[in-house]
Design a protein around this motif. Structure first.
Motif, PDB file in Angstrom:
ATOM      1  N   ALA A 183      -4.853  13.707   0.818  1.00 44.03           N
ATOM      2  CA  ALA A 183      -3.971  12.852   0.022  1.00 44.03           C
ATOM      3  C   ALA A 183      -3.277  11.822   0.910  1.00 44.03           C
ATOM      4  O   ALA A 183      -3.350  11.882   2.139  1.00 44.03           O
ATOM      5  CB  ALA A 183      -2.925  13.708  -0.692  1.00 44.03           C
ATOM      6  N   ALA A 184      -2.638  10.872   0.222  1.00 41.65           N
ATOM      7  CA  ALA A 184      -1.746   9.948   0.931  1.00 41.65           C
ATOM      8  C   ALA A 184      -0.330  10.470   0.732  1.00 41.65           C
ATOM      9  O   ALA A 184       0.171  10.513  -0.389  1.00 41.65           O
ATOM     10  CB  ALA A 184      -1.885   8.541   0.358  1.00 41.65           C
ATOM     11  N   SER A 185       0.262  10.903   1.831  1.00 44.54           N
ATOM     12  CA  SER A 185       1.586  11.515   1.754  1.00 44.54           C
ATOM     13  C   SER A 185       2.600  10.522   2.305  1.00 44.54           C
ATOM     14  O   SER A 185       2.743  10.372   3.514  1.00 44.54           O
ATOM     15  CB  SER A 185       1.618  12.809   2.573  1.00 44.54           C
ATOM     16  OG  SER A 185       0.550  13.657   2.202  1.00 44.54           O
ATOM     17  N   VAL A 186       3.265   9.840   1.414  1.00 50.42           N
ATOM     18  CA  VAL A 186       4.189   8.787   1.836  1.00 50.42           C
ATOM     19  C   VAL A 186       5.588   9.091   1.326  1.00 50.42           C
ATOM     20  O   VAL A 186       5.772   9.394   0.141  1.00 50.42           O
ATOM     21  CB  VAL A 186       3.738   7.408   1.309  1.00 50.42           C
ATOM     22  CG1 VAL A 186       4.766   6.334   1.662  1.00 50.42           C
ATOM     23  CG2 VAL A 186       2.367   7.043   1.883  1.00 50.42           C
ATOM     24  N   TRP A 213       0.842  -1.209   0.000  1.00 50.67           N
ATOM     25  CA  TRP A 213       0.000   0.000   0.000  1.00 50.67           C
ATOM     26  C   TRP A 213       0.878   1.261   0.000  1.00 50.67           C
ATOM     27  O   TRP A 213       0.625   2.211  -0.738  1.00 50.67           O
ATOM     28  CB  TRP A 213      -0.925  -0.003   1.220  1.00 50.67           C
ATOM     29  CG  TRP A 213      -2.010   1.036   1.111  1.00 50.67           C
ATOM     30  CD1 TRP A 213      -3.252   0.877   0.595  1.00 50.67           C
ATOM     31  CD2 TRP A 213      -1.910   2.417   1.504  1.00 50.67           C
ATOM     32  NE1 TRP A 213      -3.950   2.052   0.637  1.00 50.67           N
ATOM     33  CE2 TRP A 213      -3.151   3.024   1.187  1.00 50.67           C
ATOM     34  CE3 TRP A 213      -0.904   3.191   2.070  1.00 50.67           C
ATOM     35  CZ2 TRP A 213      -3.411   4.361   1.435  1.00 50.67           C
ATOM     36  CZ3 TRP A 213      -1.159   4.537   2.313  1.00 50.67           C
ATOM     37  CH2 TRP A 213      -2.403   5.111   1.996  1.00 50.67           C
ATOM     38  N   LEU A 214       1.900   1.251   0.845  1.00 52.23           N
ATOM     39  CA  LEU A 214       2.792   2.416   0.919  1.00 52.23           C
ATOM     40  C   LEU A 214       3.506   2.629  -0.415  1.00 52.23           C
ATOM     41  O   LEU A 214       3.674   3.760  -0.880  1.00 52.23           O
ATOM     42  CB  LEU A 214       3.811   2.234   2.050  1.00 52.23           C
ATOM     43  CG  LEU A 214       3.236   2.339   3.471  1.00 52.23           C
ATOM     44  CD1 LEU A 214       4.217   1.784   4.494  1.00 52.23           C
ATOM     45  CD2 LEU A 214       2.902   3.791   3.812  1.00 52.23           C
ATOM     46  N   PHE A 242       5.900   6.879   6.498  1.00 50.69           N
ATOM     47  CA  PHE A 242       7.258   6.601   6.050  1.00 50.69           C
ATOM     48  C   PHE A 242       7.376   5.111   5.764  1.00 50.69           C
ATOM     49  O   PHE A 242       6.893   4.278   6.547  1.00 50.69           O
ATOM     50  CB  PHE A 242       8.281   6.953   7.132  1.00 50.69           C
ATOM     51  CG  PHE A 242       8.583   8.422   7.237  1.00 50.69           C
ATOM     52  CD1 PHE A 242       9.325   9.057   6.258  1.00 50.69           C
ATOM     53  CD2 PHE A 242       8.141   9.157   8.328  1.00 50.69           C
ATOM     54  CE1 PHE A 242       9.617  10.413   6.352  1.00 50.69           C
ATOM     55  CE2 PHE A 242       8.424  10.507   8.438  1.00 50.69           C
ATOM     56  CZ  PHE A 242       9.169  11.141   7.439  1.00 50.69           C
ATOM     57  N   ALA A 243       8.029   4.794   4.644  1.00 47.21           N
ATOM     58  CA  ALA A 243       8.437   3.422   4.365  1.00 47.21           C
ATOM     59  C   ALA A 243       9.960   3.427   4.394  1.00 47.21           C
ATOM     60  O   ALA A 243      10.600   3.919   3.458  1.00 47.21           O
ATOM     61  CB  ALA A 243       7.913   2.975   3.008  1.00 47.21           C
ATOM     62  N   ILE A 244      10.508   2.935   5.479  1.00 46.44           N
ATOM     63  CA  ILE A 244      11.954   3.069   5.700  1.00 46.44           C
ATOM     64  C   ILE A 244      12.636   1.723   5.476  1.00 46.44           C
ATOM     65  O   ILE A 244      12.225   0.699   6.047  1.00 46.44           O
ATOM     66  CB  ILE A 244      12.238   3.568   7.140  1.00 46.44           C
ATOM     67  CG1 ILE A 244      11.564   4.924   7.375  1.00 46.44           C
ATOM     68  CG2 ILE A 244      13.746   3.649   7.396  1.00 46.44           C
ATOM     69  CD1 ILE A 244      11.583   5.394   8.819  1.00 46.44           C
TER      70      ILE A 244
END
Lengths: 400, 287
Positions: A137-140, A105-106, A171-173
């Motif tokens: 919005a989706a803020s990624v 999803w991210l 965050f996708a870290i």
């Protein structure tokens, strides 16, 4: 626009790879299951996973993500990290704390990817990344960090919503810490109530590598935080220091997975937080001593102050052990202010409710004191004004 | 006679079912320094806690009056706001609360101090300098990981910040090295000088008294006040310990006979105790 909602559900089988792949397309509302611990417990406790129903949202503009300072590539591709990962992790140990559905999803909603790639033996200036959530919005922000052999890196990241609004931010870290390298990673979340926050971290450490990970979760209507560290290299280590605050009707959901494969690896997870009003929190912490990790040591502790009878807290500390020469301990300290502390603080003029307010305010003060730049401090103060009616930690820094 | 700032009137108190204090009468005038001495377990700290309103102890009889107001029914927070201060013998660690957050919170309970914003900042800086402390302490969690001396300095910081009407200093000098004792002594003297402060000092150690002008000395034994006098009484105790009050214990609090309880009184060997006491005094003099 409404913020995402969630419900706790009974555990269900994982999605098929095809179903997960379908999530990697940004279309329509989705319900994803996240934060599954490696070993499940009683279903009736409703903590084996959590469902996040995420509305249909466009990805935010790239400008939602800003590299405020430091040497990093804004607008990077995933390939450099993927290549480094393939080399460092041939056996496929790399995993994220939230799980595959959140990863997909991210990925589908990423506004911008930032790459921090520190060459062997180097120690550049800290990198500051700001994610300002965009309304509706989706803020990624995808944040890839490679700290190569013997290098040292410091990365600060903040998710904030200075303009308010609603939506999803996250965050996708992904982090690779090479042999003898050191990573200091600090993440601060100061979102408004209109947002759901997803923070998904995956890290793999080589021999002798060390990671210090500091998380501070202060805002957002829902915070879903998954963190996984793979201590593959011998004598690698990680210190995770988490601070959290629940207020209003906010929900916090944490999942930590620390896999200790290398010999003499060390892990320490120290979570400390306060729950006020009608907030709730689940924290799952799993230290997995995998066969062969002789001499490994792991500690985990969650200390939570319950500042209101309406709050709900569940802590699930787990040690998995397939090696006999290890030391592990876990614990949770849950309760109201202890009588000795209460007695001391009352003798200074504070009533019981003021003592509890002190503990809540202290989370903001602590965050303000440790804010890594002015924008981070501004985010903490904006949220503090709204939640406790005053700025945080500013009493000695020129308060008017 | 001028009305006392603090008047303890016939106070009896217990911890659970165990009576500890028996009919304590004590009057402290504004600006005076009183010293409360006594052997270990006499009830000195308990008296301090009872005056402060610690709910661990039950006041079964008597009254505590501050500036003419009976505060016996008030809780500790109310008594603090009325102007009482207790410096703890063992200050409590409070993880998760930075020192500066704590100081801000307690100052907010005392609007009369008018310590908002820059005035607060300035006052804190002044006190830290007085105490030879770095501003780095403000970001540390309250008393967490502090040495014994540092904790006592934090107590003095609060004393100088809050300017209470009456300060009860419970073994503030215990566990301090010479340098820390010097700093703490000066802080107490500053509180006296700057605020016309009133002090009830609970101590075993007469060294801290060298920096103070003592008005009255009280001796407590087994929950009773057994003697009262001027500052010269301290010298007597320094020389002869508490033996003159029927207790075989030297000034350092070392028992020189175990037979101190009333139940064991028949077995008390006064001659042996006296011999021990004399030996202890000689040893102290030799030091």
């Amino acid at each position: 626009m409404t913020a995402a909602t969630e419900t706790h559900t009974a555990w269900r089988p994982q999605m098929t790879p095809a179903e997960v792949a379908a999530l990697a397309v940004n279309e329509g509302a989705r319900t994803i299951m996240v934060n599954r611990p490696p070993a499940i417990t009683w279903h009736k406790l409703k903590i084996n996973e959590v469902a996040a129903s995420l509305p249909a949202l466009p990805a935010a503009a790239r400008t939602a993500v800003e590299v405020a300072s430091g040497d990093a590539v804004w607008g990077a591709e995933a390939e450099p990290f993927d290549a480094a990962l393939a080399e460092a992790d041939p056996e496929g140990h790399f995993e994220s704390g939230m799980g595959a559905e959140a990863e997909a999803w991210l990925s589908a909603h990423t506004a911008e990817r930032v790459l921090v790639d520190v060459a062997a033996g180097e120690e550049p200036d800290p990198v500051l990344v700001h994610l300002d959530a965009e309304d509706g919005a989706a803020s990624v922000c995808a944040l890839d960090i490679i700290v190569r052999e013997g290098a040292r890196a410091t990365v600060y990241a903040q998710a904030d919503a200075p303009a308010g609004g609603t939506g999803v931010a996250g965050f996708a870290i992904r982090a690779l810490v090479g042999e003898g390298a050191h990573l200091s990673l600090v993440v601060l979340q100061t979102l408004d109530d209109g947002y759901t926050y997803l923070e998904n971290t995956a890290a793999l450490l080589g021999a002798g590598a060390h990671a210090a990970f500091t998380q501070t979760e202060l805002g957002a209507r829902r915070s879903l935080v998954g963190t996984a560290f793979a201590l593959d290299g011998d004598e690698s280590s990680v210190d995770i220091d988490t601070h959290y605050l629940g207020h209003g009707e906010n929900d916090l959901d944490f999942n930590y997975v620390i896999r200790q494969r290398g010999r003499a690896t060390k892990s320490n997870l120290d979570a400390n937080g306060s729950l006020a009003d009608a907030s709730s929190k689940i924290l799952r912490g799993t230290i997995d001593f995998i066969h062969g990790c002789k001499g490994a040591v792991g500690h985990e502790r969650d200390t939570v102050l319950l500042a209101n009878d309406k709050v709900r807290n569940k802590t699930m500390p787990v040690l998995l052990c397939d090696e006999d020469d290890v030391q592990g301990d876990h614990g949770a300290s849950i309760g109201h202010v202890n009588p000795e502390q209460l007695g001391y603080l009352e003798a200074r003029g504070l009533s019981e409710s003021q003592v509890e307010a002190l503990f809540v305010g202290a989370q903001f003060d602590y965050a303000a004191v440790h804010a890594f730049d002015e924008r981070a401090a501004a985010g903490v103060n904006r949220l503090a004004q709204r939640v406790i009616g005053r700025e945080a930690g500013a009493q000695l820094e020129g308060e008017a | 006679m001028e009305e006392a700032l603090l008047s303890v009137q016939g106070v009896c108190a217990s911890a659970g079912e165990k009576p500890i204090l028996h009919g304590i009468d004590l009057a402290i005038g504004k600006g005076e320094t009183h010293v409360l001495m006594g052997p270990n377990g006499a009830g000195k700290s308990t008296l301090g806690q009872v005056i402060m309103g610690n709910p661990t102890y039950t006041m079964t009889e008597g009254a505590i009056v501050l500036e003419g107001k009976d505060i016996s029914e008030e809780n500790a927070a109310e008594r603090s706001r009325d102007g009482l201060f207790l410096s703890f013998q063992a200050p409590v660690e409070v993880p998760g609360v930075p020192l500066q957050s704590f100081l801000r919170a307690i100052v907010a309970q005392h609007p009369e101090l008018n310590l908002k914003g820059k005035r607060f900042k300035k006052r804190i800086a002044e006190i830290l300098e007085q105490l030879n402390m770095s501003a780095d302490y403000l970001d540390r969690e309250l008393n967490v990981g502090f040495s014994g001396g540092e904790k006592k300095k934090i107590e003095m910081l609060q004393l100088l910040l809050l300017k209470p009407k009456l300060a009860i200093l419970d073994e503030t000098d215990s566990g301090l090295d010479v340098d820390a004792l010097n700093v703490v002594s000066k802080a107490i003297a500053a509180y006296r000088a700057e605020n016309d402060g009133t002090i009830l000092l609970i101590t075993h150690n007469t060294r801290i008294l060298e920096h103070l002008s003592v008005d009255r000395t009280h001796v407590m034994v087994k929950g009773h006040l057994v003697a009262e006098g001027d500052a010269s009484l301290i010298g007597d105790i320094d020389q002869h310990g508490f033996e003159q009050f029927g207790v075989a214990e030297d000034i350092e609090g070392n028992k020189i006979s175990h037979a101190l309880d009333e139940d064991e009184a028949p077995a008390f060997d006064a001659e042996a105790a006296l011999a021990h006491a004399e030996a202890a005094v000689k040893a102290a003099e030799a030091k």
